[in-house]
Design a protein around this motif. Structure first.
Motif, PDB file in Angstrom:
ATOM      1  N   ASP A   1       0.843  -1.193   0.000  1.00  0.00           N
ATOM      2  CA  ASP A   1       0.000   0.000   0.000  1.00  0.00           C
ATOM      3  C   ASP A   1       0.879   1.244   0.000  1.00  0.00           C
ATOM      4  N   SER A   2       0.292   2.415   0.169  1.00  0.00           N
ATOM      5  CA  SER A   2       1.035   3.666   0.018  1.00  0.00           C
ATOM      6  C   SER A   2       2.079   3.881   1.107  1.00  0.00           C
ATOM      7  N   TYR A   3       1.940   3.209   2.262  1.00  0.00           N
ATOM      8  CA  TYR A   3       2.943   3.305   3.319  1.00  0.00           C
ATOM      9  C   TYR A   3       4.018   2.238   3.173  1.00  0.00           C
ATOM     10  N   GLY A   4       3.671   1.079   2.640  1.00  0.00           N
ATOM     11  CA  GLY A   4       4.653   0.034   2.373  1.00  0.00           C
ATOM     12  C   GLY A   4       5.091  -0.766   3.573  1.00  0.00           C
ATOM     13  N   VAL A   5       4.200  -0.963   4.562  1.00  0.00           N
ATOM     14  CA  VAL A   5       4.431  -1.753   5.780  1.00  0.00           C
ATOM     15  C   VAL A   5       5.490  -1.120   6.687  1.00  0.00           C
ATOM     16  N   SER A   6       6.714  -0.984   6.172  1.00  0.00           N
ATOM     17  CA  SER A   6       7.814  -0.448   6.978  1.00  0.00           C
ATOM     18  C   SER A   6       8.087   1.021   6.694  1.00  0.00           C
ATOM     19  N   GLY A   7       7.407   1.570   5.709  1.00  0.00           N
ATOM     20  CA  GLY A   7       7.648   2.954   5.316  1.00  0.00           C
ATOM     21  C   GLY A   7       8.829   3.141   4.385  1.00  0.00           C
ATOM     22  N   HIS A   8       9.442   2.041   3.928  1.00  0.00           N
ATOM     23  CA  HIS A   8      10.604   2.137   3.041  1.00  0.00           C
ATOM     24  C   HIS A   8      10.202   2.830   1.742  1.00  0.00           C
ATOM     25  N   CYS A   9      11.017   3.775   1.309  1.00  0.00           N
ATOM     26  CA  CYS A   9      10.684   4.558   0.114  1.00  0.00           C
ATOM     27  C   CYS A   9      10.539   3.689  -1.125  1.00  0.00           C
ATOM     28  N   ASN A  10      11.333   2.630  -1.243  1.00  0.00           N
ATOM     29  CA  ASN A  10      11.223   1.740  -2.408  1.00  0.00           C
ATOM     30  C   ASN A  10       9.892   1.000  -2.426  1.00  0.00           C
ATOM     31  N   HIS A  11       9.407   0.599  -1.250  1.00  0.00           N
ATOM     32  CA  HIS A  11       8.086  -0.044  -1.165  1.00  0.00           C
ATOM     33  C   HIS A  11       6.999   0.922  -1.655  1.00  0.00           C
ATOM     34  N   ARG A  12       7.119   2.158  -1.235  1.00  0.00           N
ATOM     35  CA  ARG A  12       6.110   3.158  -1.593  1.00  0.00           C
ATOM     36  C   ARG A  12       6.179   3.487  -3.077  1.00  0.00           C
ATOM     37  N   ASP A  13       7.390   3.499  -3.624  1.00  0.00           N
ATOM     38  CA  ASP A  13       7.530   3.740  -5.062  1.00  0.00           C
ATOM     39  C   ASP A  13       6.886   2.624  -5.875  1.00  0.00           C
ATOM     40  N   VAL A  14       7.049   1.385  -5.431  1.00  0.00           N
ATOM     41  CA  VAL A  14       6.419   0.256  -6.120  1.00  0.00           C
ATOM     42  C   VAL A  14       4.906   0.425  -6.134  1.00  0.00           C
ATOM     43  N   HIS A  15       4.351   0.822  -4.998  1.00  0.00           N
ATOM     44  CA  HIS A  15       2.907   1.078  -4.932  1.00  0.00           C
ATOM     45  C   HIS A  15       2.504   2.141  -5.954  1.00  0.00           C
ATOM     46  N   ASN A  16       3.266   3.222  -6.006  1.00  0.00           N
ATOM     47  CA  ASN A  16       2.940   4.305  -6.940  1.00  0.00           C
ATOM     48  C   ASN A  16       3.120   3.883  -8.394  1.00  0.00           C
ATOM     49  N   GLY A  17       4.076   2.981  -8.644  1.00  0.00           N
ATOM     50  CA  GLY A  17       4.236   2.448  -9.992  1.00  0.00           C
ATOM     51  C   GLY A  17       3.018   1.642 -10.422  1.00  0.00           C
ATOM     52  N   VAL A  18       2.505   0.829  -9.506  1.00  0.00           N
ATOM     53  CA  VAL A  18       1.288   0.066  -9.794  1.00  0.00           C
ATOM     54  C   VAL A  18       0.122   1.018 -10.023  1.00  0.00           C
ATOM     55  N   ARG A  19       0.024   2.040  -9.191  1.00  0.00           N
ATOM     56  CA  ARG A  19      -1.031   3.048  -9.355  1.00  0.00           C
ATOM     57  C   ARG A  19      -0.946   3.714 -10.730  1.00  0.00           C
ATOM     58  N   GLY A  20       0.290   4.016 -11.142  1.00  0.00           N
ATOM     59  CA  GLY A  20       0.480   4.640 -12.445  1.00  0.00           C
ATOM     60  C   GLY A  20       0.006   3.740 -13.574  1.00  0.00           C
ATOM     61  N   PHE A  21       0.321   2.453 -13.468  1.00  0.00           N
ATOM     62  CA  PHE A  21      -0.147   1.500 -14.472  1.00  0.00           C
ATOM     63  C   PHE A  21      -1.669   1.443 -14.501  1.00  0.00           C
ATOM     64  N   LEU A  22      -2.284   1.369 -13.333  1.00  0.00           N
ATOM     65  CA  LEU A  22      -3.747   1.271 -13.264  1.00  0.00           C
ATOM     66  C   LEU A  22      -4.415   2.509 -13.842  1.00  0.00           C
ATOM     67  N   HIS A  23      -3.823   3.667 -13.611  1.00  0.00           N
ATOM     68  CA  HIS A  23      -4.432   4.922 -14.041  1.00  0.00           C
ATOM     69  C   HIS A  23      -4.306   5.142 -15.538  1.00  0.00           C
ATOM     70  N   ASN A  24      -3.181   4.728 -16.098  1.00  0.00           N
ATOM     71  CA  ASN A  24      -2.904   5.078 -17.500  1.00  0.00           C
ATOM     72  C   ASN A  24      -2.984   3.926 -18.486  1.00  0.00           C
ATOM     73  N   LYS A  25      -2.761   2.689 -18.011  1.00  0.00           N
ATOM     74  CA  LYS A  25      -2.600   1.579 -18.950  1.00  0.00           C
ATOM     75  C   LYS A  25      -3.620   0.456 -18.789  1.00  0.00           C
ATOM     76  N   ALA A  26      -4.119   0.264 -17.583  1.00  0.00           N
ATOM     77  CA  ALA A  26      -4.915  -0.930 -17.301  1.00  0.00           C
ATOM     78  C   ALA A  26      -6.366  -0.763 -17.730  1.00  0.00           C
ATOM     79  N   PRO A  27      -6.999  -1.864 -18.173  1.00  0.00           N
ATOM     80  CA  PRO A  27      -8.447  -1.830 -18.402  1.00  0.00           C
ATOM     81  C   PRO A  27      -9.172  -1.486 -17.105  1.00  0.00           C
ATOM     82  N   GLN A  28     -10.350  -0.900 -17.220  1.00  0.00           N
ATOM     83  CA  GLN A  28     -11.075  -0.455 -16.039  1.00  0.00           C
ATOM     84  C   GLN A  28     -11.413  -1.603 -15.098  1.00  0.00           C
ATOM     85  N   SER A  29     -11.601  -2.785 -15.654  1.00  0.00           N
ATOM     86  CA  SER A  29     -12.013  -3.941 -14.844  1.00  0.00           C
ATOM     87  C   SER A  29     -10.828  -4.674 -14.204  1.00  0.00           C
ATOM     88  N   PHE A  30      -9.585  -4.229 -14.484  1.00  0.00           N
ATOM     89  CA  PHE A  30      -8.404  -4.925 -13.987  1.00  0.00           C
ATOM     90  C   PHE A  30      -8.334  -4.832 -12.464  1.00  0.00           C
TER      91      PHE A  30
END
Length: 274
Positions: A165-194
């Motif tokens: 999630d956006s905090y990444g369990v431990s708050g590690h910046c890399n965990h949070r970046d991964v979350h935001n990368g997934v968010r970016g994919f969902l917002h711009n590339k993924a079908p609405q039902s994904f």
């Protein structure tokens, strides 16, 4: 000169000792009860509503993590749930965890841990991208991450993503970046039902409450609208411990304690990403 305790002082000390014994006894009883609940879920093959849509079709699922050992420390209840029910699980690890110069070793450790967690090695991808290097203060490009995720999804016909999630369990910046990368994919590339799901971060008391947290996680998941949050018990906590032990370079005393007392060894709460 020896001090003689008065009757009142002796009674007070005895009461204090009794109170501590009651607290310790309650702790042990709840711990055992929690483990029994997990064991019962295993032997009875209980099913969560997660991915139970009434059809026998198995899904291709992508777990997106930041470092080798994330899968064992945080996601093992989810992984055990999915593999035991025949879903095809892929792991995409965005770095080799080279912050301390042990990246080559850590990559091999992830392969070993994946074998323990019943994920075939040909379904595990570990990147060593120059712009995605492990470390606090290392900012990862969210668009780059989204593009890598999109490619992986199209390559394997992925139906569903699971990540931090956006905090990444431990708050590690890399965990949070991964979350935001997934968010970016969902917002711009993924079908609405994904479908995409995130691992819910908890406060520090719950995080280190061991199996106790299965009761709170179950209660909180029921408070959300149907289908938006699921609580997955780890039916094989010993397997999670063995998987983390494969990360020999990280298997120091405080991580052994973490795996023993972390609620993430015993339960995962997944929330659907809108």
């Amino acid at each position: 000169m020896l001090r003689k305790f008065s009757w009142k002082e002796t009674k007070k000390r005895g009461s204090s000792l009794m109170a501590w014994l009651l607290v310790i006894t309650a702790f042990v009883v709840i711990w055992i009860a929690s483990l029994c609940k997990i064991f019962h879920a295993s032997v009875s093959s209980s099913r969560s509503a997660f991915l139970n849509d009434g059809t026998p079709q198995k899904k291709n699922i992508l777990l997106v993590i930041a470092h080798p050992d994330d899968e064992s420390m945080f996601f093992s209840p989810t992984m055990n749930f999915l593999t035991s029910r025949g879903h095809k699980l892929y792991i995409l690890c965005m770095s080799i965890g080279n912050a301390d110069g042990m990246g080559t070793m850590r990559r091999e450790e992830l392969y070993k841990a994946s074998t323990v967690l019943k994920v075939p090695l040909n379904q595990v991808k570990i990147l060593d991208h120059p712009d995605l290097q492990d470390g606090f203060g290392k900012v990862w490009d969210h668009k780059l991450l989204a593009g890598i995720i999109e490619l992986e999804i199209s390559s394997h016909g992925i139906d569903l993503i699971i990540t931090f999630d956006s905090y990444g369990v431990s708050g590690h910046c890399n965990h949070r970046d991964v979350h935001n990368g997934v968010r970016g994919f969902l917002h711009n590339k993924a079908p609405q039902s994904f479908e995409a799901w995130e691992l819910v971060s908890t406060n520090i008391l719950r995080k280190y409450s061991g199996p106790f947290d299965i009761w709170l996680s179950s209660m909180f998941s029921k408070e959300h609208p149907s289908g938006m949050m699921h609580c997955l018990l780890n039916e094989r906590p010993r397997q999670s411990y063995l998987a983390m032990a494969q990360h020999a370079s990280q298997w120091v005393w405080f991580r052994k304690l973490f795996v023993t007392f972390s609620s993430y060894t015993y339960v995962n709460t997944l929330k659907r990403i809108n």
